[in-house]
Design a protein around this motif. Structure first.
Motif, PDB file in Angstrom:
ATOM      1  N   THR A 142       0.853  -1.184   0.000  1.00  0.00           N
ATOM      2  CA  THR A 142       0.000   0.000   0.000  1.00  0.00           C
ATOM      3  C   THR A 142       0.890   1.234   0.000  1.00  0.00           C
ATOM      4  OG1 THR A 142      -1.728  -1.177   1.235  1.00  0.00           O
ATOM      5  CG2 THR A 142      -1.835   1.237   1.214  1.00  0.00           C
ATOM      6  N   LEU A 144       1.284   5.226   0.351  1.00  0.00           N
ATOM      7  CA  LEU A 144       0.677   6.445   0.881  1.00  0.00           C
ATOM      8  C   LEU A 144       1.248   7.649   0.144  1.00  0.00           C
ATOM      9  CD1 LEU A 144       0.928   5.700   4.723  1.00  0.00           C
ATOM     10  CD2 LEU A 144      -0.970   5.168   3.171  1.00  0.00           C
ATOM     11  N   LYS A 175      -3.352  10.206  -1.036  1.00  0.00           N
ATOM     12  CA  LYS A 175      -3.883   8.856  -0.923  1.00  0.00           C
ATOM     13  C   LYS A 175      -3.461   8.293   0.439  1.00  0.00           C
ATOM     14  CE  LYS A 175      -4.075   4.373  -3.182  1.00  0.00           C
ATOM     15  NZ  LYS A 175      -3.724   3.586  -1.997  1.00  0.00           N
ATOM     16  N   PRO A 176      -4.419   7.966   1.315  1.00  0.00           N
ATOM     17  CA  PRO A 176      -5.870   8.141   1.178  1.00  0.00           C
ATOM     18  C   PRO A 176      -6.256   9.615   1.313  1.00  0.00           C
ATOM     19  CG  PRO A 176      -5.336   7.391   3.379  1.00  0.00           C
ATOM     20  CD  PRO A 176      -4.044   7.380   2.613  1.00  0.00           C
ATOM     21  N   ALA A 177      -7.566   9.870   1.386  1.00  0.00           N
ATOM     22  CA  ALA A 177      -8.052  11.239   1.522  1.00  0.00           C
ATOM     23  C   ALA A 177      -7.601  11.827   2.858  1.00  0.00           C
ATOM     24  CB  ALA A 177      -9.574  11.275   1.409  1.00  0.00           C
ATOM     25  N   GLU A 197     -12.447  12.009  -6.094  1.00  0.00           N
ATOM     26  CA  GLU A 197     -11.508  10.927  -6.413  1.00  0.00           C
ATOM     27  C   GLU A 197     -11.220  10.938  -7.905  1.00  0.00           C
ATOM     28  OE1 GLU A 197     -11.066   6.051  -6.074  1.00  0.00           O
ATOM     29  OE2 GLU A 197     -12.889   7.066  -5.382  1.00  0.00           O
ATOM     30  N   ASP A 200      -7.440   6.982  -8.442  1.00  0.00           N
ATOM     31  CA  ASP A 200      -7.004   6.483  -7.134  1.00  0.00           C
ATOM     32  C   ASP A 200      -6.372   7.563  -6.254  1.00  0.00           C
ATOM     33  OD1 ASP A 200      -7.872   3.913  -7.671  1.00  0.00           O
ATOM     34  OD2 ASP A 200      -5.959   3.328  -8.564  1.00  0.00           O
ATOM     35  N   TYR A 202      -7.013  11.458  -4.227  1.00  0.00           N
ATOM     36  CA  TYR A 202      -8.128  12.170  -3.605  1.00  0.00           C
ATOM     37  C   TYR A 202      -7.766  13.643  -3.397  1.00  0.00           C
ATOM     38  CZ  TYR A 202      -9.681   7.433  -2.585  1.00  0.00           C
ATOM     39  OH  TYR A 202     -10.069   6.127  -2.688  1.00  0.00           O
ATOM     40  N   HIS A 227      -2.827  13.296   7.945  1.00  0.00           N
ATOM     41  CA  HIS A 227      -2.670  12.254   6.923  1.00  0.00           C
ATOM     42  C   HIS A 227      -1.620  11.259   7.406  1.00  0.00           C
ATOM     43  CE1 HIS A 227      -1.596  10.419   3.034  1.00  0.00           C
ATOM     44  NE2 HIS A 227      -2.815  10.758   2.670  1.00  0.00           N
TER      45      HIS A 227
END
Length: 389
Positions: A142, A144, A175-177, A197, A200, A202, A227
């Motif tokens: 993942t 970020l 990413k993410p929001a 969005e 992918d 935000y 974040h």
């Protein structure tokens, strides 16, 4: 004679798989047949356990992928990318991506690093163990992405006291929001956020409706972002500029004792504060015309040689582009001897009080002496009376 050490069935199968991946098309079929022949020699997976862990990494940093085996029997380990392309087969890297580097290779672990991670590297990476039956486990990377830009925008650069203004803050391409929080000075406020969005990524925009007061002038409005890819506080701010009507206060400079008597001079100073600073400051007499001997000089009012005809209400008025305000001073002129008579009366009262106290004290002393005298001679008076009888 030296004896030759033959490779295991898993090693033969592994070598054949690598060769098939890089061989010309004409030899690929023969190598695949060799792979099938070697498969019969692959050891069973009894007792072996393949496992890995998910990885979370910030964009641009290094991700570490580890394929680990419990109770290894020297079976072949390989690592594949989300497209099922072989990254490492044992300690050999067929994939031509130099960002992948071998950190450790043994019979129980295959550890690989991926530098300069980007959002396109996100996905499932597969660890495979050549046993019978084969084992497979996957790890999810993942990525970020912190906000690329943080902007704050105020509807009006300059607001008027009592006006409601709109303030917007935008955190782009994360990413993410992100989560946006609002502060006015040290006070947290509530905003309304919208999330968009795209591919992918935000973009978050938060709106704050703020009714300003004069006390808000010069106070910062802070947009703060939270974040997982950001350490500490990522924030931006704008300072409020609030215009407000004047606040007026009248200060008496003299007479110093505050008592205005006939013949004295009076000086009043009008203090006005506003934003913008008041440029118009004026004096008027509310219930009559201004005395002829009064002198006006900017915010100051002078009246020399006061008399009772000067009694009345004097008003200072100040104004700016926002509005106007005023303050009143009530003037009452006393007789010229008003203060002196008061002082003489005060002295007389003090003297009289002192004389009365002395007289009372003397009378008390006399009573005490007489009481003792009569008590001492009471027996003598009784004896003399008996003898006379």
């Amino acid at each position: 004679m030296a004896s030759a050490v033959l490779p295991s069935g898993s090693q033969c199968a592994a070598a054949a798989a690598v060769a098939a991946a890089v061989a010309p098309p004409g030899l690929r079929l023969r190598l695949l047949l060799l792979l099938l022949s070697a498969a019969a020699l692959i050891p069973t997976g009894d007792g072996q356990n393949l496992f890995t862990k998910d990885v979370t990494v910030i964009e641009g940093e290094v991700a570490t992928i580890s394929c680990q085996v419990n109770k290894s029997d020297d079976s072949v380990i390989q690592l594949l990318n989300p497209n099922r392309q072989t990254i490492y087969f044992r300690d050999f890297r067929p994939l031509k991506d130099s960002r992948f580097q071998l950190l450790n290779f043994s019979s129980s672990e295959l550890k690989v690093s991926l530098t300069n991670v980007s959002i396109s590297d996100e996905g499932r990476y597969f660890c495979q163990l050549y046993t019978d039956p084969p084992q497979e486990s996957y790890t999810t990377i993942t990525v970020l992405v912190p906000p690329r830009n943080l902007m704050i925008d105020i509807q009006k650069d300059t607001a008027v006291e009592g006006e409601e203004i709109e303030v917007n803050c935008t955190a782009m391409a994360s990413k993410p929001a992100t989560t946006i929080r609002w502060f006015k000075g040290n006070t947290e406020l509530e905003g309304k956020s919208e999330v968009e969005e795209w591919s992918d990524m935000y973009t978050v925009t938060s709106q704050l409706m703020l009714k300003v007061r004069k006390e808000d002038d010069g106070v910062p409005v802070i947009c703060q972002v939270e974040h997982p890819a950001v350490t500490g506080n990522l924030q931006t701010q704008r300072y409020l500029e609030v215009q407000y009507k004047p606040q007026v206060h009248i200060q008496m400079t003299y007479p110093l004792q505050g008592l205005t008597r006939e013949g004295d001079a009076l000086k009043l100073t009008c203090e006005a504060i506003g934003k913008p600073q008041p440029m118009m400051i004026s004096w008027v007499r509310v219930d009559d015309e201004m005395p002829q001997h009064a002198v006006l000089s900017g915010p100051n009012l002078f009246i020399n040689n006061l008399n009772k005809t000067d009694n009345g209400t004097y008003r200072c008025e100040a104004s700016n582009i926002v509005g106007s305000a005023h303050s009143d001073y009530m003037l009452y002129v006393y007789d010229s001897r008003a203060g002196e008579e008061g002082s003489i009366r005060a002295v007389d009262h003090a003297v009289i009080g002192g004389v009365v106290a002395v007289v009372v004290f003397a009378m008390l002393c006399l009573l005490i002496i007489l009481g003792r005298y009569f008590a001492r001679h009471k027996g003598l008076f009784s004896l003399t009376s008996r003898r006379i009888k």
